[in-house]
Structures are given as structure tokens and as C-alpha cells.
Scaffold this motif. Structure first.
Motif, PDB file in Angstrom:
ATOM      1  N   UNK A 361     119.651  17.292 -64.409  1.00 36.97           N
ATOM      2  CA  UNK A 361     118.306  16.821 -64.057  1.00 36.97           C
ATOM      3  C   UNK A 361     117.246  17.736 -64.659  1.00 36.97           C
ATOM      4  N   UNK A 362     117.450  19.043 -64.560  1.00 33.86           N
ATOM      5  CA  UNK A 362     116.468  19.977 -65.121  1.00 33.86           C
ATOM      6  C   UNK A 362     116.422  19.877 -66.645  1.00 33.86           C
ATOM      7  N   UNK A 363     117.568  19.773 -67.269  1.00 34.46           N
ATOM      8  CA  UNK A 363     117.624  19.720 -68.731  1.00 34.46           C
ATOM      9  C   UNK A 363     116.940  18.473 -69.275  1.00 34.46           C
ATOM     10  N   UNK A 364     117.163  17.342 -68.627  1.00 38.92           N
ATOM     11  CA  UNK A 364     116.661  16.057 -69.143  1.00 38.92           C
ATOM     12  C   UNK A 364     115.309  15.662 -68.581  1.00 38.92           C
ATOM     13  N   UNK A 365     114.846  16.363 -67.565  1.00 39.99           N
ATOM     14  CA  UNK A 365     113.589  15.980 -66.926  1.00 39.99           C
ATOM     15  C   UNK A 365     113.732  14.812 -65.973  1.00 39.99           C
ATOM     16  N   UNK A 366     114.960  14.476 -65.618  1.00 37.48           N
ATOM     17  CA  UNK A 366     115.190  13.365 -64.698  1.00 37.48           C
ATOM     18  C   UNK A 366     114.781  13.758 -63.282  1.00 37.48           C
ATOM     19  N   UNK A 367     114.319  12.778 -62.548  1.00 41.92           N
ATOM     20  CA  UNK A 367     113.972  13.008 -61.151  1.00 41.92           C
ATOM     21  C   UNK A 367     115.242  13.060 -60.321  1.00 41.92           C
ATOM     22  N   UNK A 368     115.411  14.136 -59.574  1.00 38.55           N
ATOM     23  CA  UNK A 368     116.607  14.270 -58.756  1.00 38.55           C
ATOM     24  C   UNK A 368     116.568  13.281 -57.591  1.00 38.55           C
ATOM     25  N   UNK A 369     117.724  12.826 -57.141  1.00 36.00           N
ATOM     26  CA  UNK A 369     117.764  11.966 -55.955  1.00 36.00           C
ATOM     27  C   UNK A 369     117.108  12.652 -54.771  1.00 36.00           C
ATOM     28  N   UNK A 370     116.500  11.854 -53.912  1.00 31.63           N
ATOM     29  CA  UNK A 370     115.803  12.442 -52.772  1.00 31.63           C
ATOM     30  C   UNK A 370     116.751  12.910 -51.680  1.00 31.63           C
ATOM     31  N   UNK A 371     117.966  12.388 -51.672  1.00 39.30           N
ATOM     32  CA  UNK A 371     118.952  12.882 -50.714  1.00 39.30           C
ATOM     33  C   UNK A 371     119.195  14.363 -50.987  1.00 39.30           C
ATOM     34  N   UNK A 372     119.455  15.127 -49.943  1.00 37.69           N
ATOM     35  CA  UNK A 372     119.620  16.572 -50.091  1.00 37.69           C
ATOM     36  C   UNK A 372     120.790  16.901 -51.008  1.00 37.69           C
ATOM     37  N   UNK A 373     120.518  17.650 -52.067  1.00 39.21           N
ATOM     38  CA  UNK A 373     121.570  18.095 -52.966  1.00 39.21           C
ATOM     39  C   UNK A 373     122.145  19.419 -52.469  1.00 39.21           C
ATOM     40  N   UNK A 374     123.426  19.608 -52.689  1.00 44.50           N
ATOM     41  CA  UNK A 374     124.075  20.857 -52.296  1.00 44.50           C
ATOM     42  C   UNK A 374     124.249  21.795 -53.476  1.00 44.50           C
ATOM     43  N   UNK A 375     124.186  21.243 -54.695  1.00 39.07           N
ATOM     44  CA  UNK A 375     124.244  22.072 -55.881  1.00 39.07           C
ATOM     45  C   UNK A 375     122.858  22.556 -56.265  1.00 39.07           C
ATOM     46  N   UNK A 376     122.821  23.458 -57.232  1.00 37.58           N
ATOM     47  CA  UNK A 376     121.550  23.952 -57.759  1.00 37.58           C
ATOM     48  C   UNK A 376     121.634  23.956 -59.278  1.00 37.58           C
ATOM     49  N   UNK A 377     120.499  23.932 -59.922  1.00 35.41           N
ATOM     50  CA  UNK A 377     120.505  24.020 -61.384  1.00 35.41           C
ATOM     51  C   UNK A 377     120.962  25.411 -61.805  1.00 35.41           C
ATOM     52  N   UNK A 378     121.972  25.442 -62.678  1.00 40.61           N
ATOM     53  CA  UNK A 378     122.455  26.721 -63.204  1.00 40.61           C
ATOM     54  C   UNK A 378     121.967  26.924 -64.641  1.00 40.61           C
ATOM     55  N   UNK A 379     120.959  26.163 -65.036  1.00 42.98           N
ATOM     56  CA  UNK A 379     120.444  26.253 -66.398  1.00 42.98           C
ATOM     57  C   UNK A 379     119.976  27.672 -66.747  1.00 42.98           C
ATOM     58  N   UNK A 380     119.187  28.346 -65.903  1.00 38.34           N
ATOM     59  CA  UNK A 380     118.783  29.720 -66.244  1.00 38.34           C
ATOM     60  C   UNK A 380     119.976  30.668 -66.378  1.00 38.34           C
ATOM     61  N   UNK A 381     121.011  30.453 -65.571  1.00 39.98           N
ATOM     62  CA  UNK A 381     122.206  31.292 -65.648  1.00 39.98           C
ATOM     63  C   UNK A 381     122.934  31.043 -66.965  1.00 39.98           C
ATOM     64  N   UNK A 382     123.069  29.772 -67.346  1.00 42.44           N
ATOM     65  CA  UNK A 382     123.756  29.432 -68.593  1.00 42.44           C
ATOM     66  C   UNK A 382     123.057  30.052 -69.795  1.00 42.44           C
ATOM     67  N   UNK A 383     121.739  30.070 -69.764  1.00 37.68           N
ATOM     68  CA  UNK A 383     120.975  30.640 -70.880  1.00 37.68           C
ATOM     69  C   UNK A 383     120.979  32.163 -70.868  1.00 37.68           C
ATOM     70  N   UNK A 384     121.455  32.747 -69.784  1.00 34.02           N
ATOM     71  CA  UNK A 384     121.461  34.198 -69.679  1.00 34.02           C
ATOM     72  C   UNK A 384     120.156  34.785 -69.202  1.00 34.02           C
ATOM     73  N   UNK A 385     119.284  33.941 -68.660  1.00 35.46           N
ATOM     74  CA  UNK A 385     117.976  34.406 -68.197  1.00 35.46           C
ATOM     75  C   UNK A 385     118.017  34.920 -66.757  1.00 35.46           C
ATOM     76  N   UNK A 386     119.070  34.558 -66.021  1.00 30.07           N
ATOM     77  CA  UNK A 386     119.214  35.030 -64.645  1.00 30.07           C
ATOM     78  C   UNK A 386     120.587  35.652 -64.457  1.00 30.07           C
ATOM     79  N   UNK A 387     120.625  36.716 -63.698  1.00 29.25           N
ATOM     80  CA  UNK A 387     121.892  37.341 -63.360  1.00 29.25           C
ATOM     81  C   UNK A 387     122.518  36.605 -62.176  1.00 29.25           C
ATOM     82  N   UNK A 388     123.819  36.755 -61.987  1.00 25.91           N
ATOM     83  CA  UNK A 388     124.456  36.122 -60.830  1.00 25.91           C
ATOM     84  C   UNK A 388     123.764  36.496 -59.534  1.00 25.91           C
ATOM     85  N   UNK A 389     123.550  35.514 -58.681  1.00 23.65           N
ATOM     86  CA  UNK A 389     122.898  35.726 -57.394  1.00 23.65           C
ATOM     87  C   UNK A 389     123.943  36.198 -56.378  1.00 23.65           C
TER      88      UNK A 389
END
Length: 475
Positions: A361-389
Motif C-alpha cells: 500500500x505504501x509503495x503503490x500509494x493505494x488506500x489501505x482497507x479501513x479494517x484494522x490491519x495487524x501488519x505494518x509497512x516495512x518499506x523503510x526497513x527494506x530500504x535500510x532507512x530504519x533499524x529493527x524496532x
């Protein structure tokens, strides 16, 4: 927002895009193709980049050219993993956490869930193919891939399909969209060929979504003779005995799984993995030949760990499929996107199948479903911009969860930084961590939902519909 309104809003967004400035339209055209490759019951020690004797040069290529996901978690069995991969939500929320969808059950992935296919359909992904094993509902056509947002389906609804006859419970389970399809050949090869054809057909009509859910190397243990010979098949030795449980009248296939066995179960399993890897290579080659590799995301993962008595190996991890030990829920995974991601990187952050939809959703700009998601975008982690939380908690099911350092499995606590093979239970030494993880688990499990059951209730002896036409069950 329900499914109809979600899709309607997406259509409005696409219509509105006709009025956007040229600069934004150019950006729209840069959306990546997305290819998801899912193996079935592939263990941690069943890929050569983990040191296995099984040769997987094409899976290794994805690792080498992309980001290896060293701490990638799934559910311990296949239907729940497929559900969470497509929905971004724990299957616990819709009653699918604990077991698989079988012909004897009436539940499946609820039609109201917004899948990754539906989400991408709202932002210009016109061609969205599901190839291979579905396994997300066998009692109504409302559960099938076409009803869940895919525009094209080629494959089978059941698990444990015969690789040569394409039958399950005595009926042909091989389909092109919703029509029975009699295509001769080994199922792994047919799925690879169909994926290549899809890429060739739609490479100029990007972006596309291609979800290839191989049934390999799941049982029945069946391999092609040429692949068995690559792993030392001896014609003078006997073949392995039938390893599937006797289901009596339910099976209705006295010759089920007899063809394609090697001298040993590991030999057969190795040949099955090798065959799947060959087809993955052909898919990567098709992407290359069509000159779309730079802007095509390729994700590879297994749906759960392997099963030792069916030839799989999760060494040195503890446990396997059906368990919440690392060998059951931590699987080989890697993602490649030459245009945006580094190559040859091993990412140790806790991630999982539940993160794929929000990341896409973050990569494509798609609107995420309004139902509560349990996952999170790992895009910053994949790019190496964020360290493991270090505080990220990931629910694994049945009173179990994992963090970067800690894991709790039904009250047993392990420090994975010092004990990655889960040998020493230290729950009595760190009650603070036990409480933290149990509080998180309690919060997740308090949101458990009911199973979505459709179609007729199963009574008496099970008789499958002809050619596994799910529409017959709705009449």
C-alpha cells in the motif's frame, strides 16, 4: 468501509486520475509490477543459501539480488498464512488462525475482507493473477480467487493435490478461472509455464500483480523421474512406501500419490524443490526478457516450516510445521526490486507475511482497507532507512508472540539473541518480559472473530462436486 464502497472509491480515484497533470500521470506509470512466489511446506534448511544440499540457484538469486528477510514469520499451517498474506490481518480476526480449509469444513477467507488484489485493483492494476494453490475456502464460489479480487485464476482450490492427475478426492481440481481445465503435465511445471505466459502477455500493460502459490513441496511426495535422477535415483532400489494417512472412504483415490516416488522421502522432496526452483528461474528469465526486471518487485517466501517425515528440514531451528517453534513459523524469504532496493543485504528485523499488504500500500500509494490491519509497512526497513524496532511485537498464534530479542511460546520465554534454537526457558528469570508479551497476546486474542461459513453444512459421507465446481455448492 465495505468491499463495494472500497472498490467504488478506487474507481473514482482512477477516473479522477484522467484530470491529473502530466507530471503526476508519469509518476502513476512508474508503479511496480508485483510478483509473489509462495512455496508450500518449504523448510529453513531446504534452500541452498542456508547450506542445504538441495540446489536452489534461482531462489538464491532473489536473495543475492535483493534483501534477505532473516526474521520473517508466518503461521504454522498454510491456510492461515495465505489469509494473512492477502489481507494484512491476523486470521484470528476471522476465525482462520488454527486450521486449514478442507473439503470437510465450510469456512474460508470472508468475502468482506479486502485483499491485496482488490486494493491494487483500485490503483490501476488491471491484471491480477492467482496461479496455483488457493486453499482459502472450498464450500462456496464466494470464497474463490475471482470473488476475492483476482481477475484471473489458474490452478486448484484444494491442498495435497496429485501432481500428475490434478485430482483430489476423486475429482479433477484444475481450473482456468472457474472452468475445469484438463492440462496434462506436472503441476509445478504447468504453474511456471502459466506464469511466464502471463508475464509475456502483460509486460507492456503494466503494472500487474502475479501471485504464484506453488503446491510444492507439499505432499503427496511426487517428483518427475528426471529430477529424481539428479538426486541419485537408483532404478534397482525400491521406492518409498505410501506416506499419506489412510483416510478410508473419504479419500476415494486408491492410487492417490503412487506415481513419482523416489528411493527415499528426502530424495523425492529434494527433487520437488529443485523442480519448483527451475520454474522460479523461468519466471525470473521472463521478467528479464521482457525488460521489466528493474521495476518489478519479486517476493519469495514459504508458507510455513517443513515436515521431517515428508522430507523437509528446518535445522538448526527447533520444530516444524504445525508448531510455534522457530522451525514452524520462521521461513526462508527474500524480496528484490532493483529500482529501489539494495542487493545482497540481510535484514534481521522482525517482519512477516502480515506486513506485505501495508508495505505494498505504501509503495503503490493505494488506500489501505479501513479494517484494522495487524501488519505494518516495512518499506523503510527494506530500504535500510530504519533499524529493527526492539519493541515490535508480532503475534504468532495460540498464546505465542515474538520480538526482536524475545519470544514467548505458551508461557515459555526464550532470549533469541543468545538462544536462537529455543533450548532454555527463562520465563522465571524475566517476569517483566513475560508480562509484556502476555499483555500483548491478550489484547490481540480479545479481538478474535467467528469463522465465516458459507455453503451447505457437511452431513454424512462427503462427496465432492464434479470437477470441483464450487458454484454447484451454492445452488
Amino acid at each position: 468501509m465495505d468491499r463495494r464502497n472500497f472498490l467504488r472509491s478506487g474507481c473514482a480515484l482512477m477516473a479522477g486520475s484522467m484530470l491529473l497533470p502530466e507530471r503526476l500521470l508519469a509518476k502513476e506509470e512508474e508503479k511496480p509490477n508485483i510478483v509473489i512466489l509462495l512455496a508450500d511446506d518449504l523448510g529453513w534448511n531446504d534452500v541452498s543459501y542456508h547450506g542445504s544440499e538441495i540446489r536452489t540457484p534461482n531462489i538464491d538469486r532473489i536473495v543475492k539480488e535483493g534483501v534477505e528477510l532473516e526474521r520473517y514469520y508466518v503461521c504454522p499451517v498454510c491456510s492461515p498464512t495465505r489469509a494473512t498474506l492477502l489481507s494484512g490481518r491476523h486470521p484470528l480476526r476471522y476465525g482462520m488462525q488454527d486450521g486449514v480449509c478442507t473439503p470437510l469444513t465450510t469456512h474460508g477467507l470472508p468475502p468482506k475482507e479486502i485483499t491485496i488484489a482488490e486494493m491494487l485493483g483500485s490503483v490501476g492494476y488491471k491484471n491480477r493473477a492467482c496461479l496455483g494453490k488457493w486453499h482459502l475456502g472450498l464450500n462456496s464460489q464466494k470464497f474463490d480467487p475471482i470473488s476475492q479480487g483476482f481477475t484471473y485464476f489458474y490452478g486448484h482450490y484444494n491442498g495435497a493435490l496429485d501432481y500428475f492427475t490434478h485430482k483430489r478426492y476423486g475429482q479433477l481440481d484444475w481450473h482456468r478461472n472457474r472452468e475445469a481445465c484438463v492440462d496434462g503435465g506436472y503441476s509445478t511445471d504447468l504453474l511456471g509455464l502459466e506464469a511466464v505466459n502471463f508475464i509475456n502477455k502483460h509486460s507492456d500493460d503494466s503494472p500487474f500483480l502475479l501471485y504464484v502459490a506453488f503446491n510444492a513441496p507439499h505432499g503427496p511426495m511426487q517428483a518427475k523421474r528426471e529430477d529424481l535422477e539428479e538426486y541419485g535415483f537408483d532404478h534397482d532400489k525400491g521406492i518409498i512406501k505410501h506416506s499419506s494417512k489412510n483416510r478410508g472412504k473419504r479419500e476415494m483415490q486408491p492410487e492417490y500419490g503412487l506415481k513419482g516416488r523416489g528411493n527415499t522421502v528426502r530424495q523425492t522432496y529434494s527433487a520437488m524443490v529443485d523442480s519448483m526452483d527451475d520454474q522460479i528461474g523461468k519466471i525470473l528469465e521472463a521478467i528479464d526478457k521482457n525488460k521489466i526486471s528493474k521495476n518489478t518487485i519479486v517476493l519469495f517466501q514459504s508458507d510455513n516450516g517443513g515436515i521431517a517425515h515428508f522430507g523437509g528440514s528446518n535445522k538448526p531451528l527447533r520444530g516444524g510445521k504445525f508448531t510455534l517453534w522457530e522451525g514452524g513459523v520462521r521461513v526462508p524469504a527474500a524480496i528484490r526490486w532493483p529500482k529501489k532496493l539494495p542487493s545482497g543485504v540481510k535484514q534481521n528485523a522482525v517482519t512477516g507475511a502480515v506486513d506485505i499488504l501495508p508495505t505494498v500500500a505504501e509503495i503503490t500509494g493505494a488506500k489501505k482497507p479501513e479494517a484494522q490491519l495487524d501488519g505494518r509497512s516495512i518499506w523503510p526497513v527494506l530500504k535500510g532507512e530504519e533499524k529493527p524496532d526492539p519493541e515490535r511485537k508480532l503475534y504468532l498464534g495460540d498464546s505465542s508472540a515474538v520480538m526482536q530479542r524475545w519470544k514467548i511460546n505458551k508461557g515459555r520465554l526464550f532470549d533469541l539473541s543468545k538462544d536462537p534454537y529455543e533450548k532454555n526457558n527463562i520465563a522465571d528469570k524475566r517476569p517483566d518480559i513475560v508480562k509484556k508479551l502476555n499483555d500483548f497476546i491478550e489484547k490481540v486474542e480479545s479481538k478474535a472473530g467467528e469463522k465465516c461459513s458459507l455453503g451447505p453444512e457437511k452431513k454424512g459421507e462427503f462427496v465432492p462436486p464434479k470437477d470441483w465446481n464450487l458454484g454447484l455448492l451454492d445452488k
